[in-house]
Design an enzyme around this catalytic site. Sequence first.
Site, short mmCIF file in Angstrom:
data_model
loop_
_atom_site.label_atom_id
_atom_site.label_comp_id
_atom_site.label_asym_id
_atom_site.label_seq_id
_atom_site.Cartn_x
_atom_site.Cartn_y
_atom_site.Cartn_z
N ASP A 13 0.86 -1.17 0.00
CA ASP A 13 0.00 0.00 0.00
C ASP A 13 0.90 1.23 0.00
OD1 ASP A 13 -2.38 1.44 0.14
OD2 ASP A 13 -2.34 1.50 2.33
N ASP A 72 -2.59 -0.87 5.70
CA ASP A 72 -3.03 -0.43 7.02
C ASP A 72 -4.53 -0.18 7.08
OD1 ASP A 72 -3.12 1.78 5.40
OD2 ASP A 72 -2.12 3.13 6.81
#
Length: 847
Positions: free
Chosen positions: A313, A564
Amino acid sequence: MTVTVSSTPAGLSTREAQRRLQQYGPNALPQRSTRRWWRELVKQFTHPLALLLWMAAALSAVSGSTELGIAILVVIVLNALLAFVQEQQAEHAVEALGRYLPQHAWVLRDGHRQQVPATDLVPDDVLLVEEGDRVSADARLVEGVVEVDNSALTGESAPVVRDASLDDDRENPLDSPTRVFSGTVCTEGSAKAVVVGTGAHTELGRIAALSQRVHVDQSPLERQVRRVAWLIALVAVGAGVVFLPLGLVAGLSLAAALLFAIGLLVANVPEGLLPTITLALAVGVRSMARRGAVVKRLSAVETLGSTTVICTDKTGTLTANKMRVVEAWPASPELADALFRCGTADDTTGDPTTEVALLRYAREAGVTADVGDRERERLALNRFDPRRKMMSTVDANGIHVKGAPETVLARCVGDVSKLRRDAEELESRGLRVLAVATKPLSGQDVPTQQDAESGLTAIGVVGLLDPPRPEVAAAVRAVHTAGIKVHVVTGDNGHTAAEIARQVGLDADRVIEGAVVDRMPEDELDRLLAGEGEIVFARSTPETKLRIADALRHKGEVVAMTGDGVNDAPALRRADIGVAMGAAGTDVAREAATLVLTDDNFATIAAGIEEGRRVFDNVRKFILYIFAHAIPEVVPFLLFALAGGAIPLPLTVLQILAIDLGTETLPALALGREPAEPGLMQRDPRKRGEGVITKRLLWRAWGVMGSVSAVLALLAFFTVLLVGGWHLGDPVGLGAPLHHVYLQATTATFVGVVACQVGTAFAARTERASLRAIGLTTNRLLLAGIAFELAFTGALVYVPLLQDVFGTAALPPWVVLMLLPFPIAVWGVDELDRWRRRRRSGQVRTT
C-alpha cells in the site's frame, strides 16, 4: 440493511435509541470466530510424525514393553504441548495493540448534545461530526460541510469534501458527496449526519466480512514440514513392512521382530524435529519483535523469508501519512506569512491535515508569530467551501486567500500565466496544489466574502504530498538486491502514487487503474504481472487487491501484501503473508494480517525478509543435523534383523530416544541460532516449490555424515564385543556371562553416535564454506549445547540409576580414547566433500 430516516432535528429519544439497540445490535464489527484451542491441540497430536509415534507406542504395548510405550507417549505429549504453547503465544501477541474504532461519539438525543459509547449508536441517530473526530458509523450529512480522510477505506491520501447541500447521485456509496463512513477521520469542518448503518452493516463491516471469507492457506514451511513428515512416515512404515518378514525368516521370535519394528519406527522418526522447528521459529518471532514486528503465526517468519513479490500500500506504508509542503514557487517570506495568516491549525504535530502541513511549512520558513495573536487579529474567516474551492481570512494586516489554483488565480489581477504553468507542473507530479493570494485591507469595515475574494494579488503556489518515509528508499534497495519485486497497490490516484514510487526508487514505469484490472481477463492479468519492471495499481478496490494477490500466487509467487486500511484486509488475509501497520493501521487490517509492524516501517519488512531467510537456512541446518543420525540409528536394527539375532542389537530403543530427545536437541536448537551467512540478501528468492529437503542435503546427511557415523558406531560396538570374548551367536541376555560386555558394547555404540553428533554439528553450520571461514567459536550456544550433550551422555553412562533405565554400563578408559577421534572423522569427511564442491565450481579459496 436499508434504513429510512425517521429521526427529528432533535435526534432520537433515549428510549427509542435503547429499543433500536436491541433491534439492530451494538455498533461493533463482528469478530471472526477464534480457533478453538482444543482443536489446535488435537492437531498437534495427529501430525504425521506423531501418528508414527502412536504406532510405535501401540507396538510396544503389544510386545509387552510397557516402559518403552510410556516413554514414547511422554515424547508425544511433550512435542504437542510445546508446539501448541508456542503457537498460542504468537497468536495472542497482537492483542495488546489496541482497538481501532472510537470509544465514544457525540449525538443529539432528547434534543440535547450528549456523548454516548460508540457501540450504542443506532440507525437514525443524529451524529455530530467535528474536526479531529473519528467517525463512528456510516451516516448521511444533513447539515454542514466537512473534509474527511477516507484513506482507511479507500487508500486516498488527500482528504475529500462532503457537503450536505449536494445531490447524492453516485452509484458507489464511497463516492457519495454527502456520506461519511465508519472509521474515517474528519480533518476539517463540522456537520450533522443521520446514521444509516452500524456494525456489520457499514462499509467497514462489509470489507471486514469479505476478509473473513478468504481462505488462509498453509505457509510454505508448514507444507514442507508436513511433506517431510509423510516422507519419513512412508520410509519408516515401508522399512518395517519389508524387513519385518525378513527378521522372522531369519529366525527372530515374534517379540524380537516387534522390537525390531519399533526400533525402525523410532529410529526413522526424528522426535526432536517438531520441537526444534517450533523453537527456532519462536526465536525468530522474538528477534523480529525486537526489530518492530509482531508475528501472529510462527511459520510467518519463514514465509517472509521466501517472499518473491511485495504488494505494498502507499498511504501510511511507503509514506508517513502526514501531508507536507514539498514545493513552494516562488518560496518567499511573504508566501510563508500568508499561509500562516490564512491557516486554521494551531499545532504542527496534530492530525495529518493540509492545515497542519501549511502551518509546519510556515514555521520551518521562519514565521515565529504566535497563533493566539493571529486569532485575535483575525477580523473574519470565510471557511473553505467545495463550491468556491477556496477560503479566505480578513486580518488586521490584510486579506489572505488560498485554494484551488483555477479559482484563486482567476480572481487575481495582473499576469498569472507563469503561476498557472507552475501549478500544472506540480499537479502533473501528483501533488495537491494550492494557490495563495493577498489583498490590502482598505477602510475600517470588514469586507464581504465576495469583496474579500476579488481583485487579489497572486504571490505563489504550493504543492503538498504525503511524503515517503526517509528509510523506505534504502529498504527498497535492499529488497531489490534480494531479487524481490515491489508493486504498489493503492486506492490513491495514479499520479500521486507514481511520484511516491519514483521517490523511493521503484522501477514502476506503468500506472494501471484498478477499474482496468477489474475488466482484464485472467490470462491478460497473468501476462501483465509476468512482465519486467514494477507496476503502480491505482484506484484499487478491495476486490482488485484480492485479485492481484490471487493472480501472483497462481504464477507461483510468494506474496507479501502490506497495508493499514480496512480496504487492505481481504488481500492481507489472502496473501502468503499479510503485513499490517500496528500504530496507524486499522484493527480490521491487524486482524487479517499474519505480521504486524509496530513501528509502521516498511524498512522492517526488509529486516524481516533477512530474518526469514536466516531462519529457513537454519531450519535446513538442523534438519541436516537430525537426519544424519537416522543412518547410525537404523543400521544397527537392520544388522540385527538380517543376522536373525545372531548379532545382538547394537543399540536399544531407549538409547535412540536418549539421542533424539536428549543429546541431539540443544545442539539442534543452537544451529537454529546460527548467524546469517554472508551474501544472504544478495541471493534470489528460492522458488515456491523448492523444498526444505534437497538432494544435496540428503547426500550430506545420509551419504556422507550418516554413513561415516554408522561405520564408526558399529566399529566401536564390535571392538568392545570382540575384545570381551564374544563370538557370533553367543548369548548376551540377562544372566549370560557376556551380558556386561554386551552392555558396554551398546554403550560404546550409543556414545559413538553422540561423538559423531559433535562432528555433524560443526559440519552442519555451513552449506559450502569451510569451518575456518565462519569461525570455530562464533556460535557460543552451539558450544554450550555440545557441553550439555557430553555431560548428559556421561550421566547416562556412569550414573547407576540411569544405567538401569537405559541399559548402559561404565566404559573402560581405552574405549573412551577410541571414541575421541570420531567427531573429527565425521567433520573431516564432510569438510573434504565441501572442498571438492567448491573446487569444482572454481571457488577454492579460504571460503
